[in-house]
Design a protein around this motif. Structure first.
Motif, PDB file in Angstrom:
ATOM      1  N   PHE A  34       0.800  -1.223   0.000  1.00 16.90           N
ATOM      2  CA  PHE A  34       0.000   0.000   0.000  1.00 16.90           C
ATOM      3  C   PHE A  34       0.837   1.281   0.000  1.00 16.90           C
ATOM      4  CE2 PHE A  34      -3.026  -3.119   1.758  1.00 16.90           C
ATOM      5  CZ  PHE A  34      -4.044  -2.968   0.819  1.00 16.90           C
ATOM      6  N   LEU A  36       2.865   2.469   2.376  1.00 19.07           N
ATOM      7  CA  LEU A  36       2.717   3.134   3.670  1.00 19.07           C
ATOM      8  C   LEU A  36       3.968   2.947   4.516  1.00 19.07           C
ATOM      9  CD1 LEU A  36      -0.892   1.879   4.487  1.00 19.07           C
ATOM     10  CD2 LEU A  36      -0.234   4.109   3.544  1.00 19.07           C
ATOM     11  N   GLU A  64      -7.950   3.419   5.101  1.00 16.36           N
ATOM     12  CA  GLU A  64      -8.319   4.224   3.934  1.00 16.36           C
ATOM     13  C   GLU A  64      -7.972   3.488   2.636  1.00 16.36           C
ATOM     14  OE1 GLU A  64      -6.427   8.034   4.293  1.00 16.36           O
ATOM     15  OE2 GLU A  64      -7.570   8.543   6.100  1.00 16.36           O
ATOM     16  N   GLN A  65      -6.786   2.897   2.599  1.00 20.49           N
ATOM     17  CA  GLN A  65      -6.372   2.159   1.398  1.00 20.49           C
ATOM     18  C   GLN A  65      -7.261   0.934   1.182  1.00 20.49           C
ATOM     19  OE1 GLN A  65      -4.054   2.860  -0.951  1.00 20.49           O
ATOM     20  NE2 GLN A  65      -3.613   4.802   0.051  1.00 20.49           N
ATOM     21  N   ARG A  68     -10.603   1.436  -0.463  1.00 22.80           N
ATOM     22  CA  ARG A  68     -10.575   1.635  -1.914  1.00 22.80           C
ATOM     23  C   ARG A  68     -10.519   0.317  -2.684  1.00 22.80           C
ATOM     24  NH1 ARG A  68      -6.465   5.856  -0.449  1.00 22.80           N
ATOM     25  NH2 ARG A  68      -7.648   7.788  -0.376  1.00 22.80           N
TER      26      ARG A  68
END
Length: 135
Positions: A34, A36, A64-65, A68
């Motif tokens: 991701f 991050l 949040e990722q 999606r």
């Protein structure tokens, strides 16, 4: 023999070696997949280190990722590690992260799991990490 997950010198999880190694590896994989940064340092001998503020940011960004991602397959694949991310976050910050409705089941699972891991968030609420994470 296990591995301690620490925040500002306070143990937030006394993990078994297999659990700790899986946890660290999966966190690194999530960081890579991701894009991050969890801020986790280690493993270093028998320790993993987390910074409460950076870990909270990582937990939020991870959710949040995941929000999606439409496919349920990745969600199923990462459910366990997300629960552990939430537990470490709660123990480091002293409060449970508010999660989007889509992930409430993961938070409920984390709440149940954290009790079986030992430790009480009320007691942990007063350690130095909790103050750091809240500002």
């Amino acid at each position: 023999m296990g591995m301690l997950v620490e925040c500002d010198g306070v143990t937030v999880w006394d993990a078994g070696m297999v659990s700790a190694r899986l946890f660290a590896g999966q966190v690194r994989l999530l960081e890579d997949v991701f894009g991050l940064d969890s801020g986790m340092i280690g493993p270093d001998a028998d320790f993993l280190y987390v910074d409460a503020q950076r870990w909270r940011e990582f937990a939020r960004a991870l959710l949040e990722q995941l929000a999606r991602v439409d496919s349920q397959v990745p969600h199923a694949m990462v459910a366990g590690i997300v629960q552990l991310v939430l537990i470490v976050d709660a123990r480091a910050s002293g409060v449970w992260l508010d999660v989007p409705p889509r992930f409430v089941h993961l938070r409920h699972g984390a709440e149940g799991l954290q009790h079986s891991m030992g430790g009480d968030l009320i007691a942990i609420d007063h350690h130095p990490c909790a103050r750091t994470a809240r500002g």
